[in-house]
Design an enzyme around this catalytic site. Structure first.
Site, PDB file in Angstrom:
ATOM      1  N   GLN A 176      -2.833 115.612  39.730  1.00 24.42           N
ATOM      2  CA  GLN A 176      -2.533 114.407  40.661  1.00 24.42           C
ATOM      3  C   GLN A 176      -2.744 115.091  42.156  1.00 24.42           C
ATOM      4  O   GLN A 176      -2.653 114.329  43.121  1.00 24.42           O
ATOM      5  CB  GLN A 176      -1.566 113.887  40.493  1.00 24.42           C
ATOM      6  N   HIS A 247       2.884 114.124  40.279  1.00 24.76           N
ATOM      7  CA  HIS A 247       4.082 113.711  40.971  1.00 24.76           C
ATOM      8  C   HIS A 247       4.480 114.431  42.508  1.00 24.76           C
ATOM      9  O   HIS A 247       5.408 114.924  42.627  1.00 24.76           O
ATOM     10  CB  HIS A 247       5.278 113.297  40.347  1.00 24.76           C
ATOM     11  N   GLU A 340       9.124 100.203  41.397  1.00 23.84           N
ATOM     12  CA  GLU A 340      10.120  99.793  42.277  1.00 23.84           C
ATOM     13  C   GLU A 340       9.567  99.456  43.866  1.00 23.84           C
ATOM     14  O   GLU A 340       8.880 100.153  44.218  1.00 23.84           O
ATOM     15  CB  GLU A 340      11.335 100.589  42.683  1.00 23.84           C
ATOM     16  N   TYR A 350      18.703 106.377  45.215  1.00 23.99           N
ATOM     17  CA  TYR A 350      17.896 105.145  44.498  1.00 23.99           C
ATOM     18  C   TYR A 350      17.806 105.223  43.274  1.00 23.99           C
ATOM     19  O   TYR A 350      17.227 104.679  42.463  1.00 23.99           O
ATOM     20  CB  TYR A 350      16.567 105.059  45.444  1.00 23.99           C
ATOM     21  N   TYR A 361       7.368 106.813  28.105  1.00 24.55           N
ATOM     22  CA  TYR A 361       6.005 106.457  27.764  1.00 24.55           C
ATOM     23  C   TYR A 361       5.814 106.408  26.333  1.00 24.55           C
ATOM     24  O   TYR A 361       5.105 105.459  25.603  1.00 24.55           O
ATOM     25  CB  TYR A 361       4.810 106.963  28.406  1.00 24.55           C
TER      26      TYR A 361
END
Ligand code: HEC
Length: 468
Positions: A176, A247, A340, A350, A361
């Site tokens: 990513q 990520h 979220e 958070y 998953y």
């Protein structure tokens, strides 16, 4: 003897029927799926599976998960207990084959869309891109678009310039990672600064299987189509770099008081989001020149990073500053379920991975808690996950009824949602774009149009209201 023969026959029968069953996609489909999706897969009580339209994710992995875990609020059952992975795989193969035979292709981008408030024109603003990730605007005639492989592209008067900006930083384009966000300084006309976030790799460390990497923030200027005067604003301590390739976050936004915020994803290690000595899984706040504000929130740990603003953020993919209040809003990817929307405030936690609305998953639990004292609740969450990405408050004048409403992109569900926000609450959600491609970024342009950055197809579309 007779009994034994029967037993052998029965076991052969069982063996073959099970085995055949595992391979037999069409039969399994007829038995389990046809009553809703139609004997010919063309739909009936539920959508067609051969029209090229995938509302809940087009990739094999998404379809597989939709079958295994169901979409319960819409009446799509979960097959976790009825079918094993091989059987789901056989059905998936059958669906893909039938899709091909039906000549199903992803429909091309539509010319208009209808919403509750407006009929919209849809134009292709730029295409023939490669994994565009973000868009921002220098002025009314100049847009910048990042391509994840590491190119910064310029659109001038509606024309995508052939040559990318030269000498932009070398990125690690794996998984990513790559060139991620681009943000133009709010005072660009005075100072000419442009900010980018990207995955930065170290040279290979001895003994490591591959070079460790982390998100890095730099600013620079564009002169004669080249990136010049670069300054590094944030580079994490090298011992915190990770060999994972996912990520990274990352978005960059500016508030009205001169602060710059960016977020780094947890880089694949959940618990790092709670570790104050690490940059990952956090929101950071610095000044635009990279210096660290002395009034950043105080965290009760000896070695906490001075740039930290909030923690427990799994992988933020959208950030926006409210045009009136200056508040920081962010969307983050949960695991399965539990995407979220958060109102990010100084020093708050958070919750990832201590509390979450999502599951792993494979269907197992991450945490048995959805709330706990000391951890913030999201303002809003999506279950199942739409893969929220790209966020902006609508700031223009073209769509008057949408002033200060929040535009939320989604990769997996291929949609843009419009959220009506009052104070710190979401009053209403309407999907205004659906099925045009994976939505990576969404932004209000200086002209008041809404720009949506798509992947598959790799393009940017421009939305304007139809005038009557
Ligand atoms: C009781 C009815 C029912 C049965 C049985 C059923 N489904 Fe569904 N399925 C739905 C509904 C309802 C949806 C949601 C979309 C819609 O409104 O049609 C859905 C959605 C889906 C989707 C997502 C489609 C998209 O656009 O992304 C897939 C994939 C799917 N089903 C596959 C299957 C498979 C494979 C089986 C058999 C193993 C199956 N379904 C059995 C009702 C059913």
């Amino acid at each position: 003897m007779k009994f034994f023969r029967l037993f052998v026959l029965a076991s052969f029968y069982l063996f073959f029927s099970c085995n055949a069953g595992a391979q037999d996609g069409p039969a399994l489909y007829q038995q389990h799926c046809a009553q809703c999706h139609g004997a010919d897969l063309n739909g009936g009580n539920a959508t067609s599976l051969v029209d090229g339209i995938w509302q809940f994710g087009a990739e094999d992995g998404y379809i597989y998960r939709n079958v295994k875990f169901g979409i319960s609020h819409l009446g799509m059952p979960s097959y976790e207990k009825t079918l094993n992975d091989t059987e789901i795989g056989a059905i998936l193969k059958y669906i893909r084959g039938s899709e091909k035979n039906a000549g199903a292709e992803r429909p091309s981008i539509v010319k208009e869309l209808e919403t509750m408030d407006y009929f919209m024109n849809v134009e292709v603003f730029a295409d023939k891109l490669e994994i565009p990730w973000a868009i921002d605007f220098i002025d009314a005639s100049t847009a910048l678009i990042t391509e994840r492989p590491g190119r910064l592209r310029v659109v001038k008067n509606g024309v995508l310039q052939k040559e990318a900006v030269r000498n932009t930083p070398e990125v690690l384009h794996e998984g990513q990672g790559g060139l991620l966000d681009v943000a133009v300084d709010p005072d660009y006309s005075q100072n000419g600064w442009i900010y980018v976030a990207y995955s930065h790799a170290l040279s290979n460390v001895e003994g490591a299987e591959r070079p460790p990497a982390m998100t890095r923030i730099v600013r620079g200027k564009i002169r004669d189509n080249a990136w010049v005067d670069q300054q590094v604003l944030f580079e994490a301590p090298h011992e915190t770099y990770r060999t994972t390739r996912h990520h990274y976050g990352c978005r960059i936004v500016f508030d009205p008081w001169g602060y710059l915020y960016f977020a780094i994803g947890e880089r694949g290690t959940d618990i790092h989001a709670q570790d104050l000595a690490r940059p990952n899984g956090k929101v950071h706040r610095i000044y635009k020149d990279g210096t660290v504000p002395t009034d950043n929130p105080w965290f009760d740990a000896e070695n906490s990073m001075p740039t930290l603003y909030s923690l427990g953020n799994r992988n933020i993919q959208g950030m926006a500053i409210h045009p009136e209040t200056g508040q920081l809003w962010a969307t983050e990817h949960g695991p399965m379920g539990g995407d979220e929307l958060n109102l990010i405030e100084a020093g708050k936690n958070y919750g990832w991975p201590v509390i979450t609305y999502g599951l792993n998953y494979n269907g197992s639990i991450v945490s048995e808690y959805t709330r706990k004292p000391g951890y913030e609740q999201p303002v809003y969450y999506w279950k199942p996950s739409t893969a929220v990405c790209g966020l902006d408050f609508y700031r223009g004048d073209l769509f008057k009824k949408w002033k200060n409403k929040l535009l939320v992109g989604a990769l997996k569900y291929e949609e843009v949602s419009l959220l009506d926000i009052e104070g710190d609450r979401v009053m209403h959600e309407e999907v205004i774009v659906k099925g045009q491609g994976r939505v990576r970024d969404v932004s209000t342009g200086p002209d008041g149009a809404i720009y949506v950055v798509l992947n598959k197809p790799d393009a940017v579309i421009r939305l304007t209201p139809k005038l009557d």
